[in-house]
Structure formats: structure tokens, C-alpha cells
Design a protein around this motif. Structure first.
Motif, mmCIF file in Angstrom:
data_model
loop_
_atom_site.group_PDB
_atom_site.id
_atom_site.type_symbol
_atom_site.label_atom_id
_atom_site.label_comp_id
_atom_site.label_asym_id
_atom_site.label_seq_id
_atom_site.Cartn_x
_atom_site.Cartn_y
_atom_site.Cartn_z
ATOM 1 N N GLY A 18 45.796 44.573 49.102
ATOM 2 C CA GLY A 18 46.457 45.021 47.886
ATOM 3 C C GLY A 18 46.705 43.897 46.902
ATOM 4 N N VAL A 19 46.741 42.656 47.371
ATOM 5 C CA VAL A 19 46.984 41.514 46.498
ATOM 6 C C VAL A 19 45.814 41.305 45.549
ATOM 7 C CG1 VAL A 19 47.364 39.019 46.460
ATOM 8 C CG2 VAL A 19 48.479 40.417 48.185
ATOM 9 N N LEU A 20 44.605 41.554 46.022
ATOM 10 C CA LEU A 20 43.418 41.351 45.200
ATOM 11 C C LEU A 20 43.093 42.546 44.320
ATOM 12 C CD1 LEU A 20 41.060 39.501 47.667
ATOM 13 C CD2 LEU A 20 42.361 38.552 45.782
ATOM 14 N N GLU A 21 43.821 43.643 44.482
ATOM 15 C CA GLU A 21 43.567 44.808 43.654
ATOM 16 C C GLU A 21 43.947 44.493 42.212
ATOM 17 O OE1 GLU A 21 42.065 47.742 44.373
ATOM 18 O OE2 GLU A 21 41.625 46.738 46.243
ATOM 19 N N PRO A 22 43.126 44.888 41.257
ATOM 20 C CA PRO A 22 43.429 44.590 39.862
ATOM 21 C C PRO A 22 44.650 45.349 39.378
ATOM 22 C CG PRO A 22 41.490 45.970 40.024
ATOM 23 C CD PRO A 22 41.880 45.582 41.428
ATOM 24 N N ARG A 23 45.366 44.759 38.414
ATOM 25 C CA ARG A 23 46.546 45.394 37.838
ATOM 26 C C ARG A 23 46.191 46.241 36.634
ATOM 27 N NH1 ARG A 23 50.062 39.938 37.744
ATOM 28 N NH2 ARG A 23 50.056 39.573 39.969
ATOM 29 N N ILE A 24 44.916 46.377 36.329
ATOM 30 C CA ILE A 24 44.520 47.180 35.187
ATOM 31 C C ILE A 24 44.210 48.591 35.648
ATOM 32 C CG2 ILE A 24 43.624 45.219 33.907
ATOM 33 C CD1 ILE A 24 40.842 45.999 34.768
ATOM 34 N N ASP A 25 44.208 49.523 34.726
ATOM 35 C CA ASP A 25 43.982 50.927 35.029
ATOM 36 C C ASP A 25 42.534 51.135 35.463
ATOM 37 O OD1 ASP A 25 44.178 53.659 35.205
ATOM 38 O OD2 ASP A 25 43.974 53.982 33.039
ATOM 39 N N ARG A 26 42.335 51.677 36.648
ATOM 40 C CA ARG A 26 40.983 51.870 37.184
ATOM 41 C C ARG A 26 40.220 52.935 36.401
ATOM 42 N NH1 ARG A 26 38.523 48.234 39.383
ATOM 43 N NH2 ARG A 26 37.578 49.272 41.125
ATOM 44 N N ALA A 27 40.934 53.869 35.766
ATOM 45 C CA ALA A 27 40.241 54.899 35.001
ATOM 46 C C ALA A 27 39.537 54.295 33.789
ATOM 47 C CB ALA A 27 41.235 55.968 34.554
ATOM 48 N N SER A 28 40.123 53.233 33.207
ATOM 49 C CA SER A 28 39.516 52.613 32.036
ATOM 50 C C SER A 28 38.479 51.559 32.410
ATOM 51 C CB SER A 28 40.596 51.972 31.160
ATOM 52 O OG SER A 28 41.175 50.888 31.853
ATOM 53 N N ALA A 29 38.485 51.117 33.662
ATOM 54 C CA ALA A 29 37.538 50.078 34.081
ATOM 55 C C ALA A 29 36.215 50.719 34.469
ATOM 56 C CB ALA A 29 38.100 49.305 35.274
ATOM 57 N N ASP A 30 35.129 50.173 33.939
ATOM 58 C CA ASP A 30 33.826 50.688 34.341
ATOM 59 C C ASP A 30 33.403 49.986 35.624
ATOM 60 O OD1 ASP A 30 33.518 48.233 33.152
ATOM 61 O OD2 ASP A 30 31.638 48.740 32.153
ATOM 62 N N ASP A 31 32.503 50.636 36.371
ATOM 63 C CA ASP A 31 32.076 50.096 37.652
ATOM 64 C C ASP A 31 31.028 49.000 37.498
ATOM 65 O OD1 ASP A 31 33.788 51.714 39.044
ATOM 66 O OD2 ASP A 31 32.313 53.311 39.291
ATOM 67 N N GLU A 32 30.542 48.764 36.309
ATOM 68 C CA GLU A 32 29.492 47.783 36.094
ATOM 69 C C GLU A 32 30.043 46.510 35.467
ATOM 70 O OE1 GLU A 32 26.530 48.266 37.424
ATOM 71 O OE2 GLU A 32 27.353 50.155 38.108
ATOM 72 N N SER A 33 31.188 46.060 35.930
ATOM 73 C CA SER A 33 31.745 44.797 35.443
ATOM 74 C C SER A 33 32.352 44.042 36.617
ATOM 75 C CB SER A 33 32.798 45.047 34.368
ATOM 76 O OG SER A 33 33.887 45.758 34.902
ATOM 77 N N ILE A 34 32.478 42.732 36.453
ATOM 78 C CA ILE A 34 33.092 41.898 37.468
ATOM 79 C C ILE A 34 34.528 41.616 37.037
ATOM 80 C CG2 ILE A 34 33.086 39.628 38.554
ATOM 81 C CD1 ILE A 34 30.114 39.578 38.362
ATOM 82 N N LEU A 35 35.455 41.833 37.950
ATOM 83 C CA LEU A 35 36.848 41.503 37.702
ATOM 84 C C LEU A 35 37.146 40.166 38.366
ATOM 85 C CD1 LEU A 35 38.470 44.985 38.366
ATOM 86 C CD2 LEU A 35 37.799 43.989 36.188
ATOM 87 N N PHE A 36 37.856 39.295 37.657
ATOM 88 C CA PHE A 36 38.205 37.990 38.192
ATOM 89 C C PHE A 36 39.668 37.712 37.886
ATOM 90 C CE2 PHE A 36 37.030 37.232 33.849
ATOM 91 C CZ PHE A 36 37.811 36.173 33.417
ATOM 92 N N GLN A 37 40.204 36.647 38.477
ATOM 93 C CA GLN A 37 41.591 36.281 38.250
ATOM 94 C C GLN A 37 41.661 35.036 37.371
ATOM 95 O OE1 GLN A 37 40.484 36.519 41.594
ATOM 96 N NE2 GLN A 37 41.068 38.650 41.716
ATOM 97 N N ARG A 38 42.743 34.951 36.584
ATOM 98 C CA ARG A 38 43.028 33.758 35.803
ATOM 99 C C ARG A 38 44.475 33.368 36.069
ATOM 100 N NH1 ARG A 38 40.240 31.350 31.990
ATOM 101 N NH2 ARG A 38 38.992 33.164 31.495
ATOM 102 N N CYS A 39 44.696 32.098 36.391
ATOM 103 C CA CYS A 39 46.037 31.581 36.675
ATOM 104 C C CYS A 39 46.854 31.570 35.390
ATOM 105 C CB CYS A 39 45.949 30.180 37.271
ATOM 106 S SG CYS A 39 47.542 29.441 37.646
ATOM 107 N N THR A 40 48.062 32.128 35.434
ATOM 108 C CA THR A 40 48.901 32.138 34.241
ATOM 109 C C THR A 40 49.543 30.780 33.989
ATOM 110 O OG1 THR A 40 50.775 32.961 35.516
ATOM 111 C CG2 THR A 40 49.397 34.598 34.420
ATOM 112 N N TRP A 41 49.564 29.896 34.978
ATOM 113 C CA TRP A 41 50.158 28.569 34.818
ATOM 114 C C TRP A 41 49.186 27.591 34.186
ATOM 115 C CZ3 TRP A 41 55.170 27.428 35.492
ATOM 116 C CH2 TRP A 41 55.951 28.363 36.160
ATOM 117 N N CYS A 42 47.984 27.457 34.756
ATOM 118 C CA CYS A 42 47.055 26.423 34.271
ATOM 119 C C CYS A 42 45.818 26.999 33.591
ATOM 120 C CB CYS A 42 46.654 25.493 35.415
ATOM 121 S SG CYS A 42 45.638 26.277 36.672
ATOM 122 N N GLY A 43 45.600 28.307 33.654
ATOM 123 C CA GLY A 43 44.477 28.933 32.966
ATOM 124 C C GLY A 43 43.152 28.890 33.707
ATOM 125 N N THR A 44 43.133 28.447 34.960
ATOM 126 C CA THR A 44 41.900 28.358 35.733
ATOM 127 C C THR A 44 41.384 29.754 36.073
ATOM 128 O OG1 THR A 44 42.613 26.262 36.697
ATOM 129 C CG2 THR A 44 40.869 27.459 37.861
#
Length: 141
Positions: A18-44
């Protein structure tokens, strides 16, 4: 006497998936994209991490990649497949690296080739599939 209830302990512990699950709405996300994480502290930017590899921060927000990248490394694999296939490390424009497959002849994929996401998940291997943006240079044609 204390009796341990497995279901209560399981609910309290939570799920690491559940930690890796995206916080965005799955209904609006298309299946043909890659989701990644960005650190809110350093921007990595990173792909499927629980902690930032730079600052060890755990406050990560999920973003959607544009799907454009560059082949950093590619190798041809012959084992466990009926035909040769390539396994490539793709450096995405957003700054993270993902392992995937590039469509085309395995011998024709080189470091520095520009690629675009074709399918977010290969149905057999579950890894992203990319296609070459530019036609490879053919000196002997």
C-alpha cells in the motif's frame, strides 16, 4: 489468558504494498503511463522506492512520467526465452531510471538511443516496453 488474533495484528501492521500505491485518482490515470515518486524534501525522482536514496526522506509524492527517455545500457538475454530479447536501463526525462525492454532487434539497440513508452506493462514479464523514437543509423544500407 491472552489470545492473539491474526486478523487484528495484520490490520495493525498494514501492508507494504500500500505504500507504493499512488495517491492520485486511478480513474483519471491511464494504464499507458509510468508512475514514479519524487521526494518532497530534496526533489529526487525515483522508481518504486520506499525511501529517497539521497536524503532518506519518506515523504514521497507520486507523479506521472511523460514516457520519453534515453537508453543508458542495453544487453541481449538468451536464457529462459525461445528467442533473444533485450533488457535495457532507460533514463527517463524526469531523472529516474527504469528497467524495461525496447522493441526492435536486440542487436540494434545502443546506449544513447532515444525511446518512448509504448506499453506500461509487458503482459508476460510485467516490465515497461519502449520503442525507438529515431530510426537507428544504418551505415551499410
Amino acid at each position: 489468558m491472552y489470545h492473539h488474533s491474526g486478523s487484528a495484528a495484520q490490520q495493525a501492521a498494514g501492508s507494504a504494498a500500500g505504500v507504493l500505491e499512488p495517491r492520485i485518482d486511478r480513474a483519471s490515470a491511464d494504464d499507458e503511463s509510468i508512475l514514479f515518486q519524487r521526494c518532497t524534501w530534496c526533489g529526487t525522482a525515483m522508481y518504486h522506492r520506499l525511501l529517497c536514496p539521497v536524503c532518506q526522506g519518506s515523504d514521497l509524492r507520486t507523479e506521472r512520467s511523460e514516457g520519453i527517455g534515453t537508453v543508458r545500457h542495453s544487453t541481449v538475454v538468451h536464457r529462459n526465452t525461445p528467442a533473444a530479447r533485450n533488457v535495457s536501463l532507460i533514463e527517463m526525462a524526469e531523472g529516474f531510471v527504469v528497467r524495461g525492454r525496447v522493441m526492435g532487434p536486440p542487436i540494434g539497440i545502443h546506449s544513447g538511443d532515444r525511446v518512448r513508452l509504448s506499453t506500461a506493462k509487458d503482459p508476460v514479464r510485467g516490465e515497461p516496453v519502449f520503442q525507438l523514437i529515431d530510426e537507428p543509423y544504418r551505415a551499410w544500407s
